[in-house]
Design a protein around this motif. Structure first.
Motif, PDB file in Angstrom:
ATOM      1  N   LEU A   1     -24.261  48.345 -90.527  1.00 40.04           N
ATOM      2  CA  LEU A   1     -25.045  46.868 -89.467  1.00 40.04           C
ATOM      3  C   LEU A   1     -26.782  46.962 -89.380  1.00 40.04           C
ATOM      4  O   LEU A   1     -27.046  48.236 -90.013  1.00 40.04           O
ATOM      5  N   PRO A   2     -27.268  46.311 -88.407  1.00 36.97           N
ATOM      6  CA  PRO A   2     -28.049  46.508 -88.186  1.00 36.97           C
ATOM      7  C   PRO A   2     -28.778  47.166 -87.126  1.00 36.97           C
ATOM      8  O   PRO A   2     -27.427  47.844 -86.679  1.00 36.97           O
ATOM      9  N   THR A   3     -29.765  48.078 -87.356  1.00 39.85           N
ATOM     10  CA  THR A   3     -30.035  48.550 -85.762  1.00 39.85           C
ATOM     11  C   THR A   3     -30.341  48.258 -84.609  1.00 39.85           C
ATOM     12  O   THR A   3     -31.049  46.758 -84.059  1.00 39.85           O
ATOM     13  N   GLU A   4     -29.955  48.281 -83.379  1.00 38.32           N
ATOM     14  CA  GLU A   4     -30.547  48.397 -82.255  1.00 38.32           C
ATOM     15  C   GLU A   4     -31.686  47.809 -82.120  1.00 38.32           C
ATOM     16  O   GLU A   4     -32.131  46.294 -81.365  1.00 38.32           O
ATOM     17  N   GLN A   5     -32.652  48.490 -82.707  1.00 34.99           N
ATOM     18  CA  GLN A   5     -34.233  47.890 -82.775  1.00 34.99           C
ATOM     19  C   GLN A   5     -34.251  47.232 -83.781  1.00 34.99           C
ATOM     20  O   GLN A   5     -35.205  45.702 -83.346  1.00 34.99           O
ATOM     21  N   ASP A   6     -33.771  46.489 -84.266  1.00 37.53           N
ATOM     22  CA  ASP A   6     -33.260  45.089 -85.482  1.00 37.53           C
ATOM     23  C   ASP A   6     -33.217  44.395 -84.314  1.00 37.53           C
ATOM     24  O   ASP A   6     -34.334  42.805 -84.387  1.00 37.53           O
ATOM     25  N   ILE A   7     -32.566  44.334 -83.981  1.00 36.97           N
ATOM     26  CA  ILE A   7     -32.218  43.606 -82.803  1.00 36.97           C
ATOM     27  C   ILE A   7     -33.201  43.398 -82.048  1.00 36.97           C
ATOM     28  O   ILE A   7     -32.858  42.000 -81.591  1.00 36.97           O
ATOM     29  N   ILE A   8     -33.287  43.797 -80.820  1.00 35.85           N
ATOM     30  CA  ILE A   8     -34.687  43.900 -80.041  1.00 35.85           C
ATOM     31  C   ILE A   8     -35.125  42.882 -80.672  1.00 35.85           C
ATOM     32  O   ILE A   8     -35.898  41.692 -80.182  1.00 35.85           O
ATOM     33  N   VAL A   9     -36.255  43.461 -81.451  1.00 31.59           N
ATOM     34  CA  VAL A   9     -37.214  42.530 -82.250  1.00 31.59           C
ATOM     35  C   VAL A   9     -36.947  41.008 -82.576  1.00 31.59           C
ATOM     36  O   VAL A   9     -37.860  40.457 -82.168  1.00 31.59           O
ATOM     37  N   THR A  10     -35.291  41.085 -83.082  1.00 31.24           N
ATOM     38  CA  THR A  10     -35.526  39.692 -83.200  1.00 31.24           C
ATOM     39  C   THR A  10     -35.465  38.668 -81.748  1.00 31.24           C
ATOM     40  O   THR A  10     -35.515  37.756 -81.857  1.00 31.24           O
ATOM     41  N   LEU A  11     -34.755  39.339 -81.504  1.00 26.21           N
ATOM     42  CA  LEU A  11     -34.624  39.083 -79.975  1.00 26.21           C
ATOM     43  C   LEU A  11     -35.956  38.225 -78.817  1.00 26.21           C
ATOM     44  O   LEU A  11     -36.097  37.459 -78.611  1.00 26.21           O
ATOM     45  N   GLU A  12     -36.999  38.585 -80.051  1.00 26.53           N
ATOM     46  CA  GLU A  12     -38.662  38.559 -78.624  1.00 26.53           C
ATOM     47  C   GLU A  12     -38.728  37.786 -79.662  1.00 26.53           C
ATOM     48  O   GLU A  12     -39.258  36.480 -79.159  1.00 26.53           O
ATOM     49  N   ARG A  13     -38.121  37.538 -81.106  1.00 21.13           N
ATOM     50  CA  ARG A  13     -38.760  36.352 -81.616  1.00 21.13           C
ATOM     51  C   ARG A  13     -37.840  35.199 -80.818  1.00 21.13           C
ATOM     52  O   ARG A  13     -38.443  33.923 -80.759  1.00 21.13           O
ATOM     53  N   ALA A  14     -36.503  35.189 -80.890  1.00 14.99           N
ATOM     54  CA  ALA A  14     -35.916  34.180 -79.717  1.00 14.99           C
ATOM     55  C   ALA A  14     -36.789  33.603 -78.672  1.00 14.99           C
ATOM     56  O   ALA A  14     -36.501  32.720 -78.514  1.00 14.99           O
ATOM     57  N   LEU A  15     -36.794  34.208 -78.264  1.00 14.86           N
ATOM     58  CA  LEU A  15     -37.517  34.265 -76.859  1.00 14.86           C
ATOM     59  C   LEU A  15     -38.748  33.181 -77.183  1.00 14.86           C
ATOM     60  O   LEU A  15     -38.452  32.517 -76.104  1.00 14.86           O
ATOM     61  N   LEU A  16     -39.557  33.809 -77.856  1.00 10.45           N
ATOM     62  CA  LEU A  16     -40.624  33.228 -78.290  1.00 10.45           C
ATOM     63  C   LEU A  16     -40.106  31.292 -78.559  1.00 10.45           C
ATOM     64  O   LEU A  16     -41.534  30.617 -78.674  1.00 10.45           O
ATOM     65  N   SER A  17     -38.703  31.537 -79.164  1.00 12.27           N
ATOM     66  CA  SER A  17     -38.951  29.963 -79.695  1.00 12.27           C
ATOM     67  C   SER A  17     -38.313  29.315 -78.758  1.00 12.27           C
ATOM     68  O   SER A  17     -37.723  27.955 -79.205  1.00 12.27           O
ATOM     69  N   THR A  18     -38.024  29.510 -77.590  1.00 14.76           N
ATOM     70  CA  THR A  18     -37.430  28.833 -76.347  1.00 14.76           C
ATOM     71  C   THR A  18     -37.795  27.755 -75.723  1.00 14.76           C
ATOM     72  O   THR A  18     -39.101  28.785 -76.115  1.00 14.76           O
ATOM     73  N   GLU A  19     -37.437  26.536 -75.145  1.00 13.79           N
ATOM     74  CA  GLU A  19     -38.327  25.656 -74.567  1.00 13.79           C
ATOM     75  C   GLU A  19     -38.752  26.004 -73.356  1.00 13.79           C
ATOM     76  O   GLU A  19     -39.965  26.006 -73.400  1.00 13.79           O
ATOM     77  N   THR A  20     -38.050  26.867 -72.238  1.00 12.05           N
ATOM     78  CA  THR A  20     -38.390  27.134 -71.100  1.00 12.05           C
ATOM     79  C   THR A  20     -39.178  28.719 -71.077  1.00 12.05           C
ATOM     80  O   THR A  20     -40.136  28.271 -70.496  1.00 12.05           O
ATOM     81  N   ARG A  21     -39.283  29.446 -72.940  1.00 13.09           N
ATOM     82  CA  ARG A  21     -40.582  30.235 -71.914  1.00 13.09           C
ATOM     83  C   ARG A  21     -41.447  29.576 -72.908  1.00 13.09           C
ATOM     84  O   ARG A  21     -43.092  30.652 -71.524  1.00 13.09           O
ATOM     85  N   LYS A  22     -41.403  28.722 -73.451  1.00 14.44           N
ATOM     86  CA  LYS A  22     -42.496  27.917 -73.830  1.00 14.44           C
ATOM     87  C   LYS A  22     -43.324  27.926 -72.292  1.00 14.44           C
ATOM     88  O   LYS A  22     -44.750  27.326 -72.219  1.00 14.44           O
ATOM     89  N   SER A  23     -42.431  26.489 -71.629  1.00 12.17           N
ATOM     90  CA  SER A  23     -42.908  26.309 -70.638  1.00 12.17           C
ATOM     91  C   SER A  23     -43.462  27.184 -69.377  1.00 12.17           C
ATOM     92  O   SER A  23     -43.813  27.457 -68.379  1.00 12.17           O
ATOM     93  N   LYS A  24     -42.612  28.667 -69.680  1.00 11.40           N
ATOM     94  CA  LYS A  24     -42.976  29.000 -68.416  1.00 11.40           C
ATOM     95  C   LYS A  24     -44.088  30.161 -68.802  1.00 11.40           C
ATOM     96  O   LYS A  24     -44.391  31.125 -67.653  1.00 11.40           O
ATOM     97  N   GLU A  25     -44.058  30.271 -70.073  1.00 11.99           N
ATOM     98  CA  GLU A  25     -45.682  31.298 -70.434  1.00 11.99           C
ATOM     99  C   GLU A  25     -47.528  31.223 -69.470  1.00 11.99           C
ATOM    100  O   GLU A  25     -47.609  32.408 -69.396  1.00 11.99           O
TER     101      GLU A  25
END
Length: 449
Positions: free
Chosen positions: A187-211
């Motif tokens: 299984l991946p660790t919780e830290q692996d998930i957090i790192v990927t969530l950071e990438r996911a956040l940066l990829s969203t259109e909402t995040r790009k517009s709110k940056e």
């Protein structure tokens, strides 16, 4: 059978789909608590192929999709045309360490059969441990999602040389366990998930517009007048003001923003949302508060406003500051565009910062039942600090800063409004009637998040 789950309280935020087998979803939801900008929708599957139908159902309502591992992502990528970004949580050395530790304790590491993972992480892991590589057999029989072929491979290796199976598929692990084959599900660790969530956040259109969205903040020096009165001379008072002003300028510089004084004890700062989010660790803590306490022995009340315009952000900042002052000071709240509230944020090092999120619907329901924002802020501040939602009447009176008689009257209103339930009774050391315990059931969602 696959299952779709949408949160009971529809918090407004960036919608993200979390797709994986049932045991992985609680781990992913625990990790996403560090990202209050996300509003997760989850889909669980029992068989890997079900990930395809889950993706098709969830994709129209989300901005990004996150899979629990590389295999569901690979299956879906072959069959689906993605209209939103899609990522998966990688299997890294951290997850491998945990699995190898469990295998060593139960069966030993003499021989392993492996699917999905390449050889390189094993070489690196055992080199770091200073241990020789065990006997390794890697699946190379074709599609890594062919569960029947994977099961046959692991059974063959177990029968031939007593290998322990290391698999990335839950369904494979379940069959092998049922058939008496030693195996471990990686299984991946919780830290692996957090790192990927950071990438996911940066990829969203909402995040790009709110940056680049404007953020307005108001900082009030708690007890400034009293601190000034303790100074021996007017020169000392002026030095204190200069020290505070210098600290605010340095804070604004760290935010790449602008700060101005609104009077002796209040400052206004302006920055961008992306910078503010990074500087606060995802709206979890305020570094400025620790600096003020350590260098000047002062506490701060801070209100931060997000908005669709600078005027709206400023109004929300004033509302957030009022939350902080009414809850006792030395706190920070954020009011977002939809008037939902994040907070209170940690005012020191973020060891285990829990960020509470009050959506606008909860605030409206609370006020309709007589639970004002003043009292709600004080109760949520106590919840964040102690995790406590149940009180006897004397404890609650102390938190609210009112008399016991007033507390009884308020509790009657709140129980009628469905915000509070009687959770039980407690007996004190002295004789007399037991005290009733009242629980704020309206805040149960904050404990789960």
């Amino acid at each position: 059978m696959s299952e779709l789950f949408r949160p009971v309280s529809e918090e407004k935020g960036i919608p993200i789909a979390l797709i994986g087998p049932e045991p992985m979803i609680p781990i992913m939801l625990r990790a996403i608590k560090s990202f209050p900008s996300f509003a997760p929708v989850t889909g669980t599957y029992a068989a890997l192929d079900e990930a395809v139908s889950l993706t098709e159902k969830l994709m129209p309502g989300v901005e990004v999709i996150l899979y629990s591992g590389p295999l569901p992502y690979q299956v879906c990528r072959e069959r689906i045309h993605y209209r939103v970004p899609a990522l998966f949580v990688p299997l890294t050395g951290a997850g491998l360490y945990r699995s190898l530790f469990r295998i060593e304790r139960t069966w030993g590491l003499a021989s392993l059969s492996v699917d999905t993972l390449p050889e390189q992480p094993f070489v690196r892991t055992f080199r770091e441990l200073g241990q020789p590589l065990p006997e390794l057999s890697f699946y190379d029989g074709g599609r890594p999602t062919d569960t029947e072929a994977l099961i046959a491979f692991h059974k063959q290796q177990a029968a031939a040389r007593g290998a322990v199976a290391l698999t990335a598929l839950r369904s494979v692990a379940e069959v092998l366990t049922r058939d008496g084959v030693a195996c471990e599900w990686v299984l991946p660790t919780e830290q692996d998930i957090i790192v990927t969530l950071e990438r996911a956040l940066l990829s969203t259109e909402t995040r790009k517009s709110k940056e680049a969205q404007i953020v307005v903040g108001l900082i009030n020096i708690d007890g400034f007048r009293k601190a000034a009165e303790l100074r021996k001379s007017e020169h000392d008072v002026q030095r204190l003001k200069l020290d505070i002003h210098r600290m605010m300028l340095e804070y604004a510089e760290s935010l790449e923003g602008h700060v101005t004084t609104l009077g002796g004890d209040e400052y206004l700062f302006v920055t961008t949302r992306g910078t503010f989010e990074r500087h606060t660790g995802g709206y979890k803590f305020i570094p400025l508060a620790k600096s003020a306490q350590n260098s000047l022995s002062l506490s701060l009340s801070i209100g931060v406003g997000f908005g669709r315009s600078a005027n709206e952000a400023g109004s929300h900042a004033r509302t957030a500051l009022r939350h902080a002052k009414e809850a006792g000071g030395n706190l920070c709240f954020i009011v977002r565009e939809d008037e939902s509230v994040i907070g209170p944020l940690e005012m020191s090092e973020p060891l285990e910062a829990e960020v509470s999120l009050l959506d606008a619907a909860l605030i409206e329901k609370a006020e309709g039942a007589g639970l004002t924002q003043l009292y709600l802020s004080r109760i949520v501040a106590q919840l964040t600090r102690t995790g406590k939602t149940a009180y006897n009447v004397h404890e609650l009176a102390a938190v609210l800063g009112v008399t016991v008689r007033s507390t009884h009257r308020l509790l009657t209103q709140w129980m009628d409004g469905g915000l509070v339930h009687v959770a039980g009774e407690e007996r004190g050391k002295a004789k007399g009637r037991p005290k009733q315990i009242y629980r704020f059931v309206c805040l149960d969602n904050l404990l789960r998040h």
